[in-house]
Every structure is written in structure tokens, then in C-alpha cells.
Design an enzyme around this catalytic site. Structure first.
Site, PDB file in Angstrom:
ATOM      1  N   GLY B  49       0.828  -1.200   0.000  1.00  0.00           N
ATOM      2  CA  GLY B  49       0.000   0.000   0.000  1.00  0.00           C
ATOM      3  C   GLY B  49       0.861   1.246   0.000  1.00  0.00           C
ATOM      4  O   GLY B  49       1.752   1.397   0.822  1.00  0.00           O
ATOM      5  N   ASP B 143      -5.949  -0.339   2.877  1.00  0.00           N
ATOM      6  CA  ASP B 143      -7.196   0.384   3.130  1.00  0.00           C
ATOM      7  C   ASP B 143      -8.404  -0.535   3.133  1.00  0.00           C
ATOM      8  O   ASP B 143      -9.517  -0.071   3.145  1.00  0.00           O
ATOM      9  CB  ASP B 143      -7.368   1.491   2.099  1.00  0.00           C
ATOM     10  CG  ASP B 143      -7.443   0.934   0.692  1.00  0.00           C
ATOM     11  OD1 ASP B 143      -7.268  -0.284   0.534  1.00  0.00           O
ATOM     12  OD2 ASP B 143      -7.672   1.717  -0.239  1.00  0.00           O
ATOM     13  N   ARG B 148      -5.954  -6.918   3.792  1.00  0.00           N
ATOM     14  CA  ARG B 148      -5.278  -7.106   5.081  1.00  0.00           C
ATOM     15  C   ARG B 148      -5.281  -8.577   5.452  1.00  0.00           C
ATOM     16  O   ARG B 148      -4.272  -9.138   5.859  1.00  0.00           O
ATOM     17  CB  ARG B 148      -6.027  -6.336   6.182  1.00  0.00           C
ATOM     18  CG  ARG B 148      -5.717  -4.886   6.223  1.00  0.00           C
ATOM     19  CD  ARG B 148      -6.120  -4.316   7.580  1.00  0.00           C
ATOM     20  NE  ARG B 148      -5.630  -2.964   7.693  1.00  0.00           N
ATOM     21  CZ  ARG B 148      -6.357  -1.902   7.414  1.00  0.00           C
ATOM     22  NH1 ARG B 148      -7.599  -2.024   7.041  1.00  0.00           N
ATOM     23  NH2 ARG B 148      -5.839  -0.690   7.503  1.00  0.00           N
ATOM     24  N   CYS B 199     -36.143  -4.493   3.199  1.00  0.00           N
ATOM     25  CA  CYS B 199     -37.402  -3.783   2.961  1.00  0.00           C
ATOM     26  C   CYS B 199     -37.251  -2.287   3.225  1.00  0.00           C
ATOM     27  O   CYS B 199     -37.942  -1.474   2.620  1.00  0.00           O
ATOM     28  CB  CYS B 199     -38.533  -4.393   3.776  1.00  0.00           C
ATOM     29  SG  CYS B 199     -38.289  -4.252   5.539  1.00  0.00           S
TER      30      CYS B 199
END
Lengths: 703, 642
Positions: B49, B143, B148, B199
Site C-alpha cells: 500500500g 485500506d 489485510r 425492505c
């Protein structure tokens, strides 16, 4: 990239130039800033961002710690940054023009073996700790402040980054001379900044920094002092009064706001007839079980209070409150009586039960959340200049305690000082008017934000409409009150009379200031004033709150049961101050080789050899002596600070080395505190933060 | 002459690099002792990252004196990264993060360090166990939970220490995972993501969030791949406008198409909803909207933004998504119609493949407008496009300061790992800590620590055996594989083999005839045919001995394989499932869950697979799509922006 200048320009000329640049910048940078700042806008909101962009920051000490701090302020887009260093260059350096200028005289690598104190010119040791100093900068012997400002400028073109190539001693000398000639003094100089960040500078008694800190104190400029020392770090915030508005201005700020009496608005129907008409439109007897389950809890609470009063005194006494334990049980019975089907979950009734305190403990008009002492303080404050009335002459006792050195600031305040004065004034003026507001309208201003609750959409929207209308009305009322108060104060404020007419105008609450006042109303529950210790009030723990130190630290030190040795942070704090005291005595930090002993052209091997065991042994003994007297003076904790031998050795062994990772952590913390100071959001540090890189832990306390 | 200059320049650059490093090592030596310097010099680090924490991390690592760093990131640089990812400039927007970050760091310290940027998803199979084993320490600066978890599993499998970190707003956290010694990422319970009842989304919204989730469903219904589990598929008439079956071609003009969508969603569907009277006994029914009529009040709008493929038009009409004021219903209607027409016109080739991306101005305009119209129809509070983006993208606040602190703490932990070889030895001591960072809310700034716990015995990742296998896949059938690798090398006799959730073989007696037939057929098939590939992971469970193992497979050539005595190379072995048995008897919840699954699976799989499924569910993975029952919940995307 903007050009950077050396010391040939005068300080004041610089300021003028800066302002000009800021004007052009604000035109250039506007359109795309929203995208760039999107993620942080969600933390501190548009208003916070506006305050950040308005800020002018001065960094003194462009070592790794200082640079990392400022980097974290340039990225979110402060208005301007001025980088300075602390010491005079030991070797003559007549011209050090703009960055990037090809100057043949700079090619000699005369400064590469810098001694411990010459921090002004980029040296090899900076390469080891400061990412924003390059080999090229060292080779050209550029002033470190200039190099750092150059690289910081690269990060964000919306920020004006400049370097000031003058040592602190020279600056103070020059400003004192100016002051004698009736021009601006040190106070005037610091007043042009929103925050002063000082990094890696000794804070010992005779250090020039003390002068500067005192000037900041009297000009109300917040000072953030930060330090990385081996594995340890420290941040200290010094400001007479830090005024904060809220726990954060980003989205979600509303949701965090605690509820208040006005949610029920139940106590006095005459003060809010619309709300009570709405409450009265519900009749539990007429509702079926499905409908009962969707009645919003403020309605339930209000009706419960009404019912309770009916039972107790026939509803005669509007001021009776169910404040006893048995009253609570009575209320619960009333609520249970209304439930249609206790076996199925009627969440709204559960919610009402949880919020019972809103009708039990909260009186309308009662100031909650620590507001009462602030409102009391506000009574003595001038609504024009934000100082105590006694100071500005508002109470009729003349110009009172006003410091003469500040006269220039008062007659020609720099932009940052003007902004400071205005926001202080409005802060206190607003709080002062809260009292008047409560007296007149029975309760504090209502906020439009209605908390989430179990309800059918219709009732919720209706309730929301009532709250919105009331909030708007309250803002209008509040604005009017503030303007009235200012008219009264303006006749008495001597500070205002010193200002030029255009500046006077700016202090006033405009008739169309509703948005501003609405923000203040919304933030009411987050108002805090944090008063830190004075810069000279550091090492001498005569204060009664000293005895609370340990408890405070244990509270905030996070009881997660990590490998926490109680009191290590106090010892680290004492040793950091002791290291400065050592420096004052010896001209070097413990563990550093004595200056004269090291040849100017010492090789790396020779330098390393100086960090010998013998030196460490000798300095440990010396340093322990200094540390013990400092620790005794500080009286940091009632038991006294235990100065562990290993800790002392650790301090000596590292020879005040600045480790980049520690600088990165400390820079993050210091910048965060600076953002809190700028935006007036979140609780600021009071006043010392200690980072312990050995254990990856920290503590904060008053020292 | 020129040559001399060049040589001097080179020599000085060399000296320079030595000097910068020498300075870093000097500090290291005085603080950590001289023995640290060669360890730091020799260390190879993987940074996963190159975002907020990643950028800071690269700087800190290089500045500390690490010379060999590899950084993997698949993303490009976005404008909204610039407020904290300090290695990127405006001119880099759109370029790959990992490459730019590596270049930028090296340009500040030429010649001192080798930072290699790799543009790739870290879950790519080419990053296999041997890849992870080539690093001394792995640092996560990710992120999202998926990646991860993946990196964590690979590190545990490879036995490489991992420093895990994350930040949101003013909060941050740093964890150390020493495989087998401390808790791993999967050992700790995770907070399940926020969910809404179907719903509520479909029929009875009462919060802006509900409308935004609905709008995202509408976006993927109209422009995304066909998905029967989309909660909006039952909207009357919407099928004609859906992306499937080439229906798009039927509408002559984009405008007509937009009007058709608007009418079916905001008029006809709402009328249908209104007719379901029992929904509206205690709630005001929604009002159908005349989107065409509303839009007529506003001037046409256009869509700018960095990734719009359309010609740019006048600025005044361009939709601004950063405004913090709410759009009026009329303006929302206008944007809604125009954005659909825009997608039809300029992105026709991508329709059917699009998925919602918060950083795509066009997609965001669609969602903001559609959500606002829905809110207007149901009397729900309208929100600004700024706020809508925050909700729709699950955007997590991010500031520079927190990332700086977190990255600093990560590097201190890396140094701690290097300085403490005991961590690799037999005895575990409480040397590693989890640091929690609480920036500001309600109290003073703090970094707290917590001593790392030993691995959780019930953890799906820590509690199994791992083995790395190098094998020429093309040369083996499953039968050969079973005899030679599983039975001989792994010493597993009664086994079940699972690849990517498919049961390939089970030697247990419980299987019925149909299953047995399939297993026998599988034994004759080649590994490649069965889906084995380089980097795949095979799960081997021995039911009699109650042991299991994940075999991480690397495909090698026949030539390479000849070098191995057995024709393959196996490193690692099975591990007993003691903990699972305990967990099973204690955890009633998981056995209850088991009964819902296929009985055949239950027979053989043991709790290993069960608990993994459990973990995936808890994290909101929609691998099988949400079941469309009343009870079902739908998830917001699990995106955490750093």
C-alpha cells in the site's frame, strides 16, 4: 514555485511581500482545493478549513522534528509558512541567494563536518534525519531553512513557503532596536503569526526562546514546542487561553452533540407553544398498538412529566421536577401504563426510559456541560476586543494593566492579530449573551439538529420542522442581543479607539452574521477554555494542581494494562528539561563530545569514537547531578520522580540524536495540536505530551 | 574533460549516498547499538500500500537506513490523496501510486536505496509464499479488510513478521504479528459492517443513508453486470432498461432512455408502492415525482471531472459535487436525466460492466441525484452531494497527522523486531505491543499500548499447518498428487482436499454414490484441469488424525522439478486441530450455523471450513449474494479509505 529570499530583506519588508503573495495565491488556488481537501473537510468541516487556510505559521528550528511538523501543516493547506533557524552560521556565508540559483561560491563542502551547534547550514547529519534536506543542499551549503522551505513548497502550491535567514539572537536584537526607535517590537513580530512552532530548541532559563515565549504569551500567540531526543519525544503547548468551540466540525458532529432540555421542551409550555401543541396532538388512549410503537420519545417524556405533575399537585406547579429516586419509579409506571403490548418490543418506550434524565435532572435555562463557569467568565469580558474589561478600560478604570510594548499591536494589528482579536471577542460576546438569552427566553438557543429516534416519518419530519423554525428564530434573537451588547461595549473599549476605522468595523457582528451565529449556537455545548501554564512557570511546581498530576496521568494514560511503568513519562519529562539545563552549563548535550575536542575535519570514525564508553560514563555522573536538581525543582509528582540509572544512561548514550521515526511521530502530534489551535475544534493538549518510543506509549499531563 | 566531470559527479554521488546512509547509521548505532546497523542494511522490506500511511512509511524507512524496499499498490493517484500522501503532486494525478512513490523517495536520496514500485493487486497469485519469504519484515499500509486478511494469511503461512497498521480520522492502530508467537489479524474479532434491512431500502426509507444505498443499487442495476440478487430487480418495467440482453439498443435516443428510467423508478414504482396500503397505515405514503416536469425548470448540466470522456463544456453548467448545500429536487431531476443520457452517449461501451466508484464524478452525480429524488419522494431529509459522497463511498476521514504518527510507530516496531531476535526464537516474551492512537475526540492526545497476546487457538489462520509446495502442475493427476504428495509426504491418510471452496476429493466413507463417482473421476483428471494454478492454495484435512494444512502451491517447470529428489519440494506440514475440537464443543453458535449448510459438507469438513465461512460472513463478504428474504441484510461496501 515561489522564490525564497535570504536575510538581505528586512523583516517587515518580508511581511508586506508575503501578504501580496497571499493575495495572488488565494486567487490561484481556489477552484480545485475542494477535491484536494475532501478527506480532511470531513474531519474539521468547511469552517475549520477556512481557519486553516487563513493561518500563518512560523517554524523556528528546521531540523527533522520541525520540518515534519510543518509538512503536516503544509499538506492540509495553511495560508503561509515561514521557516527560520536558530543559530548563526559559524562560517561566513555572504550571499545565499534564491534556491536553485547557480552560485559558484556555494560549491565548497566546507560545512559538511558541522559541529553540534551549527544547525543553520545543511550538513551531512541533516541527511541522516531530515528527509527534506538533500545531498545537493549539503553540497551547495544552502541554509537549511531555505532548503526545507523549498521542499515544503513542492508539497502544496496553495501555501506560501518562505525562509528567513536570521538567527534568533539577531532577530531579537534587531526587534529590540526597532522597539527603541518606536517601531515594532518582539510582540509585534510574533503577533503576525497564528501559531509559532519551535522545534529542537533548548527551553532552559536563559535561552533566547524564553524571550520569544514571553512575547507570545503577552500577544496571545500560541506556541507549540516540540522535541525529539533519542527514543523520546515531547510536545508542549503554551497559550494563555485556548478557546475551542466543538469536538469537531465535520460531518457527524451533530450526532455527537449531547441532548439537552429543549428536546423535550416540556417544562414550560408557554416558552415554546408550537412544540407543546405538537405534543398535545398525541393521545395514547386513542392510538392502536402499531401507532403507539412509533410515537417519538420526546412526546412520551413530555406527556409523562405532565401526567406526573397532575398526579402530584394537580398540575398546578409547573416547576416541580421528579428528582427523587421514587419519582423515577413513578415515571416508569406511567410509561408502562401507556405501553400497548409490553411483550413486543416498543423501542421508543425503551428509548424514553434511557432519556429519563432529560425530565428528571435538566431544568430549562440551566447551563449544562461546564458552560456555567464560562458564562460567568464572559461577564467580565469586553465584547469588542475580547480582553477583560479591566484591561481594555471597559470597566471605566482606564487602560489598566495594558503592556506598553503591545501598543503597536493595538494601533496597527497585523492580520493574524486582528483575526485573533475578532474571534476572541465574538467567542466571549456570544457566551455573555447566552446569559441574557436565558433570562429573556427561558432556555439556551435551540439547535436545529434533531437526534435520531424511533418514530414514523411523519412525526419526525413535523418535529424537525418545529425545531428548524425555532433554531432560526433563536439565531435571529441571539444576533440581535450580540449587536446590542457590542454597542454598549464600544463606548467603553479603549482598544477599539486605538484602531483605524476600517479595523474597527471588522470587529463588529454584522447584521447578516446569522450563519456565523448559527455556528456558535450549534457549538454551544462544545465551548471550552483551556488555560495552560505560562512559559516561565515550568519547572517550579508550586501549583496546587501538581498533586493531581499522577492521578491525571493514570486516567489519561490508558488503563489497557500495557507494559506501563508508572512515572516513566515524568522521569522522561524531567530528563528532557535536565538535558537543556546541561546544555546551558556545558554548551553541549550529555553524551555529545565536547566541542573543542573534535577537530573540524574529523572523520566519521573519529566522530563515532567520541561516543565512547568513557564519555558516557563521565556524562552519566554529570547528567545525574543536573537531573536530580531539575527533578527536585519540578516536583512533578508527590512521590518525586524516580530517576532510573538505565534511563539516564539511555539519555546520555543517544547523545541528543534526532531519530527520524521519532521526529515523524512527534511532528504528527505537534501538527495535530497546531490544527486544534487553528480550528478551535477538539480538546487541545494541556500542556505536555511525552512520547516513549521504547514502549510505543505516551502520556500527557500538566508540567 | 567531460569524462572527468562525469567521473567526479559519479564519485561524489557515491560519496553522497554513503554519507546520507552513514548519518542514518550513526543515529541507529548510538540508539540501538552497533549490531543494528548490519541488520538494517541487510533487511528486505515489503510495504503493501502506497497511500497515506504507505508514503510516510517509505520516507521513514529510507530515512532510517533501510536500503531495500518493495512497495505494492494497484491504485492510481487521485486529487483527494494530495492532502496527506506527500510524495504525490498534482502533476502525478492518474499515475500509479507505487511507481511514483518509489521514484519520489529515490529522487530525494539518490543512490542510497532501492525502492521498487509494483503496480498490482496484492492478492495476485504471483505473490506466493516464496515471495513473502524473501522479505525480512512485511508492513501493511492497506485500506481494506480483504487485502489485510490476505497479506496476514500469507505472512503466517510464510512465517514472516508483519506490522499491520491503519488510520481513520484522528484514530490509528499498529499491530505486530509474529507468526506462531503473537495474535494475527484474524485472531481478533472484527466489528461487523453496518447493515440495513432489505425492505427499508426497497420500500420504506427514512434516512438519507437508505436512499443512497438504494441509488447505488439502481446504478449497478442499470449499468453494472447482471445480478439477480440486486434488491431492485422487481421494479416494474425496469427490466426493459436494464443492461442485459441488448435492451439498450431499443431506445433511440439517450434522452428518451433517461426519461423511461425516471418514469419507471420515480413514478410507476412509487405508485405501485403506494398501492400496498398496509405499508402506509402509520406512515405517510410516498409521492410519485414527475421528473421530466421538475427537470424542465433547470438548465441542462454537463459533467466535467478528470475522468469524463466527454467534451468539456461551460464551467457554469458543470455539476459540482463538492458543494455542501443540498441540491433542490428540480436540480436533482435535471442531473438525474442528464447523467443517464451522458452515460448512454459516452460510456455506451462500458454499460453492463460499470461498478460504482465514488471517485468517478459521473457515477457520484448519478447516485447523489437519484438518492435526492428518492428522498424527496419519501419525505426524507435531503443531503448535499458532499455528504452523499461520504456516505456512498464509505469515506473514512483522513488527515496527514495521524498517518505520520502511525507510520512512525510502524517503523519503531520494525526496528524492534530486528533488534529482538528472541522474537524468532523459542521463548516468547512480551516484547511487542499494539499501539492505539486516540487523536482528539473528547480527551487529550494519546498513544496507548497493549502487550501482544499469544495466538488465538481458534483462529482460522493461526491454528493450521502451512506448507509450501513447488511442483510441476502439468505432470500430475489428482490421483498421483494424492499418493505422492498428500499420503507419502504429508503423511495424511484419510483426507479431504478442498480447492477454492470446491471439495475435490474425500476418502471418508460417509459420501454417497454420486459423490464417490465424482471423486473417482477427479482422481483421473490433471491438476490444471481441476483448477490448480500457480499461487493457489489447497486445503488438506486429515479427518482420522484430526489434522489440517494449507498447501501454497508454486508451479515450476519440469526442468526445475528434476532438481528435487521427489520431483517436487515440500516445506512444512500438517498441524493438529486440537483447538477446533474444543471450540466446537464450546461454541454452540457455530454448530447451529453448521446445520444450515449442506450435510455432505458437514460430514467431512470439520470446523475449519465452517469457521472460515463464519469469518467471511462477519466481514460482510457477499460471495454468494444476499439471500432475498425479509430478514436479509444488505451491506454498504466495505471500503476504508486511508
Amino acid at each position: 514555485m515561489s522564490q525564497l529570499r535570504g536575510s538581505d530583506e528586512s523583516v517587515s519588508g518580508d511581511a508586506a511581500c508575503l501578504e501580496e503573495k497571499e493575495k495572488t495565491r488565494s486567487k490561484m488556488a481556489q477552484p480545485s482545493s475542494a477535491g484536494r481537501y475532501d478527506r480532511q473537510l470531513r474531519v474539521w468541516g468547511e469552517r475549520g478549513q477556512e481557519l486553516v487556510e487563513r493561518a500563518r505559521i512560523c517554524l523556528i528550528g528546521s531540523s527533522a522534528t520541525g520540518t515534519e511538523t510543518i509538512k503536516n501543516l503544509v499538506l492540509p493547506g495553511v495560508g503561509a509558512v515561514q521557516v527560520m533557524d536558530t543559530q548563526s552560521p559559524s562560517c561566513g556565508l555572504r550571499s545565499h541567494g534564491c534556491y536553485g540559483a547557480t552560485d559558484a561560491s556555494h560549491t565548497g563542502a566546507t560545512h559538511s563536518t558541522a559541529d553540534a551547534d551549527t544547525t543553520q547550514i545543511c550538513a551531512a547529519r541533516d541527511l541522516g534525519s531530515n528527509f527534506f534536506v538533500t545531498e545537493d543542499d549539503v553540497r551547495h551549503g544552502r541554509p537549511r531553512a531555505v532548503a526545507v522551505a523549498h521542499w515544503l513548497q513542492e508539497l502544496n502550491d496553495a501555501v506560501v513557503c518562505t525562509a528567513e535567514h536570521i538567527s534568533l539572537d539577531e532577530l531579537l536584537e534587531k526587534l529590540d532596536a526597532d522597539n527603541e526607535r518606536g517601531k515594532s517590537g518582539v510582540e509585534m513580530w510574533v503577533a503576525q503569526f497564528s501559531v509559532l512552532v519551535v522545534a529542537q530548541m533548548p527551553f532552559s532559563e536563559r535561552a533566547p526562546l524564553r524571550r520569544l515565549a514571553a512575547a507570545c504569551w503577552s500577544a496571545r500567540v500560541p506556541l507549540v514546542w516540540c522535541r525529539s531526543y533519542g527514543h523520546y519525544g515531547m510536545v508542549r503547548v503554551i497559550d494563555r487561553e485556548i478557546l475551542t468551540y466543538s469536538g469537531g466540525g465535520g460531518e457527524g458532529a451533530d450526532a455527537r452533540q449531547p441532548l439537552d432540555a429543549s428536546v423535550t421542551g416540556s417544562a414550560s409550555p408557554e416558552l415554546w407553544p408550537e412544540l407543546h401543541a405538537f405534543y398535545d396532538s398525541f393521545d395514547f388512549a386513542a392510538l392502536d398498538s402499531a401507532a403507539t410503537r412509533l410515537v417519538p420519545y420526546p412526546v412520551i417524556l413530555s406527556k409523562a412529566l405532565h401526567e406526573w405533575r397532575e398526579k402530584h399537585n394537580g398540575g398546578e406547579d409547573h416547576h416541580a421536577f421528579p428528582n427523587l429516586r421514587k419519582h423515577r419509579t413513578e415515571l416508569q409506571q406511567i410509561l408502562d401504563g401507556w405501553r400497548k403490548s409490553p411483550q413486543c418490543d416498543e423501542e421508543n418506550f425503551d428509548e424514553a426510559m434511557r432519556k429519563l434524565r432529560l425530565i428528571c435532572d435538566v431544568r430549562p435555562g440551566e447551563l449544562q456541560h461546564g458552560l456555567a463557569p464560562l458564562v460567568a467568565d464572559a461577564e467580565h469580558m469586553c465584547g469588542i476586543c475580547g480582553e477583560e474589561q479591566e484591561v481594555c478600560g471597559g470597566s471605566g478604570s482606564g487602560t489598566g494593566r495594558d503592556v506598553s510594548g503591545l501598543k503597536n499591536i493595538h494601533s496597527q494589528p497585523p492580520e493574524a492579530a486582528m483575526h485573533r482579536m475578532r474571534s476572541r471577542a465574538h467567542y466571549w460576546l456570544f457566551l455573555r449573551c447566552v446569559r441574557a438569552f436565558v433570562d429573556q427566553f427561558g432556555d439556551v438557543p435551540v439547535t436545529a439538529a434533531l437526534p435520531d429516534m424511533v418514530s414514523d416519518t411523519e412525526s419526525y419530519v413535523a418535529l424537525q420542522r418545529i425545531f428548524h423554525a425555532r433554531a432560526r428564530l433563536d439565531v435571529e434573537r441571539m444576533t440581535a442581543l450580540m449587536r446590542q451588547q457590542q454597542i454598549k461595549d464600544s463606548a467603553r473599549c479603549s482598544r477599539m479607539r486605538l484602531l483605524p476605522a476600517s479595523a474597527r468595523e471588522r470587529l463588529l457582528v454584522e447584521p447578516d452574521a446569522e450563519q456565523h451565529v448559527a455556528y456558535l449556537c450549534k457549538s454551544l455545548r462544545g465551548f471550552r477554555a483551556t488555560r495552560t501554564r505560562a512559559p516561565d512557570d515550568t519547572r517550579y511546581g508550586r501549583h496546587p494542581e501538581d498533586s493531581e498530576l499522577v492521578a491525571q496521568s493514570n486516567n489519561s494514560g490508558g488503563g489497557t494494562g500495557g507494559e506501563k511503568d508508572d512515572g516513566v513519562e515524568f522521569a522522561v519529562c524531567a530528563l528532557l528539561f535536565a538535558a537543556d539545563a546541561f546544555h546551558e552549563l556545558q554548551g553541549r548535550f550529555p553524551g555529545q563530545p565536547p566541542l573543542r575536542a573534535l577537530p573540524v575535519d574529523a572523520s566519521d570514525d573519529q566522530q563515532v569514537a567520541f561516543f565512547s564508553e568513557q564519555l558516557v560514563e563521565e556524562d552519566c555522573a554529570l547528567f545525574r547531578g543536573v537531573a536530580q536538581s531539575v527533578a527536585a525543582q519540578m516536583a512533578l509528582s508527590p512521590q518525586g520522580v524516580a530517576l532510573d540509572g538505565n534511563l539516564i544512561k539511555e539519555f546520555v548514550r543517544c547523545g541528543a540524536a534526532e531519530l527520524h521515526t521519532v521526529a515523524s511521530v512527534v511532528g504528527g502530534v505537534a501538527a495535530q495540536e497546531a490544527v486544534k489551535l487553528l480550528t478551535g475544534q477538539f480538546q487541545p493538549l494541556n500542556n505536555t505530551f511525552i512520547f516513549d518510543g521504547v514502549r510505543g506509549a505516551s502520556a500527557s499531563f500538566i508540567a | 574533460m567531460a569524462e572527468d566531470q562525469a567521473r567526479d559527479a559519479l564519485a561524489s554521488a557515491h560519496r553522497a549516498s554513503a554519507r546520507a546512509l552513514a548519518e542514518s547509521y550513526k543515529s541507529l548505532a548510538v540508539i540501538y547499538g552497533a549490531e543494528m546497523v548490519p541488520r538494517v542494511q541487510a533487511a528486505r522490506l515489503l510495504v503493501v500500500g502506497a497511500g497515506g500511511v504507505g508514503c510516510e512509511l517509505l520516507k521513514d524507512l529510507v530515512q532510517t537506513g533501510f536500503t531495500c524496499v518493495e512497495v505494492v499498490d494497484m491504485d492510481g493517484i487521485d486529487v483527494s490523496n494530495l492532502n496527506r500522501q506527500f510524495l504525490f503532486r498534482r502533476r502525478h494525478v492518474g499515475q500509479p501510486k507505487s511507481i511514483v512513490a518509489a521514484e519520489q523517495v529515490q529522487s530525494m536520496r539518490p543512490g542510497t536505496c532501492q525502492v521498487k514500485g509494483v503496480v498490482s493487486n496484492v492478492t495476485d497469485p504471483r505473490f506466493d509464499v516464496s515471495f513473502y519469504r524473501s522479505f525480512t519484515v512485511v508492513c501493511n499500509a492497506l485500506d481494506n479488510a480483504d487485502a489485510r486478511r490476505h497479506v496476514n494469511r500469507m505472512c503466517v503461512a510464510a512465517g514472516v513478521p508483519l506490522v499491520e497498521s491503519g488510520s481513520t480520522g484522528y484514530k490509528g492502530q499498529v499491530d505486530v504479528v509474529i507468526p506462531g508467537k503473537t495474535e494475527c489479524y484474524d485472531c481478533k474479532p472484527k466489528v461487523p459492517p453496518k447493515t440495513f434491512a432489505v425492505c427499508t431500502i426497497r420500500s420504506t426509507p427514512d434516512k438519507p443513508e437508505h436512499c443512497i444505498v438504494w441509488a447505488k443499487y439502481l446504478y449497478s442495476l442499470l449499468f453494472g453486470p447482471r445480478d439477480e440478487s440486486n434488491v431492485l430487480t422487481d421494479i416494474q418495467g425496469i427490466h426493459e432498461s436494464c443492461s442485459d440482453e441488448g435492451n439498450h439498443a431499443r431506445h433511440e435516443s439517450p434522452q428518451a432512455y433517461a426519461l423511461h428510467v425516471a418514469a419507471s423508478v420515480f413514478q410507476r414504482d412509487i405508485e405501485t408502492q403506494i398501492s400496498m396500503e398496509d405499508l402506509w397505515t402509520r406512515r405517510a405514503p410516498p409521492t410519485a415525482l414527475d421528473v421530466k416536469g421538475l427537470a424542465a425548470k433547470e438548465e441542462e448540466v454537463s459533467f466535467g471531472g478528470s475522468n469524463a470522456s466527454a467534451p468539456r463544456e461551460s464551467v457554469s453548467r458543470r455539476v459540482d459535487l463538492s458543494v455542501q448545500d443540498c441540491w433542490s429536487t428540480a436540480y436533482s431531476a435535471r442531473v438525474f436525466l442528464d447523467v443517464i443520457a451522458f452515460i448512454k452517449r459516452y460510456r455506451a461501451d462500458k454499460i453492463g460492466t460499470l461498478s460504482f466508484d465514488k471517485d468517478d464524478a459521473v457515477a457520484m452525480a448519478f447516485v447523489a441525484a437519484a438518492a435526492n429524488l428518492r428522498a424527496a419522494a419519501y419525505g426524507v431529509e435531503l443531503v448535499s452531494p458532499f455528504k452523499a459522497k461520504g456516505i456512498a463511498g464509505n469515506i473514512v476521514h483522513a488527515v496527514a497527522t495521524t498517518n505520520a504518527i502511525v507510520a512512525g510507530l510502524v517503523v519503531l516496531q520494525v526496528l524492534r523486531i530486528l533488534s529482538d531476535p528472541i522474537a524468532y526464537g523459542q521463548s516468547h516474551r512480551a516484547a511487542f505491543v499494539t499501539s492505539h492512537l486516540t487523536g482528539a475526540v473528547g480527551r487529550q492526545f494519546l498513544i496507548n499500548n497493549e502487550v501482544s497476546k499469544p495466538p488465538n487457538l481458534t483462529c482460522v489462520t493461526c491454528s493450521r499447518g502451512y506448507a509450501a509446495l513447488k511442483i510441476p502442475l502439468a505432470d500430475y493427476t489428482l490421483g498421483e498428487f494424492l499418493t505422492r504428495v498428500v499420503q507419502n509426504a504429508l503423511c495424511a491418510k484419510t483426507v479431504a482436499l478442498v480447492l477454492k471452496n470446491d471439495l475435490l476429493f474425500d476418502s471418508d466413507d460417509g459420501a454417497d454414490d454420486v459423490e464417490k463417482e465424482m471423486y473417482d473421476a477427479n482422481l483421473k483428471k490433471g491438476l490444471v484441469e481441476l483448477g490448480f494454478s500457480n499461487g493457489c492454495i489447497l486445503e488438506v484435512s486429515d479427518l482420522v488424525l484430526n489434522r489440517s494444512c494449507l498447501v501454497c502451491i508454486t508451479d515450476v517447470s519440469q526442468k526445475e522439478a528434476r532438481a528435487f529428489p521427489d520431483g517436487f519440494l515440500l516445506d512444512g506440514g500438517m498441524k493438529e486441530n486440537v483447538a477446533h475440537v474444543e471450540a466446537n464443543t464450546l461454541d454452540m453458535g457455530s454448530s447451529a450455523r453448521k446445520s444450515e449448510d449442506d450435510a455432505g459438507l458437514e460430514m467431512w469438513s470439520g470446523p475449519t471450513v465452517e469457521s472460515r465461512k463464519h469469518a467471511l460472513d462477519a466481514d460482510g463478504q457477499e460471495t454468494e449474494g444476499p439471500p432475498r428474504t425479509k430478514r436479509a441484510k444488505v451491506n454498504l461496501n466495505d471500503i476504508i479509505e486511508l
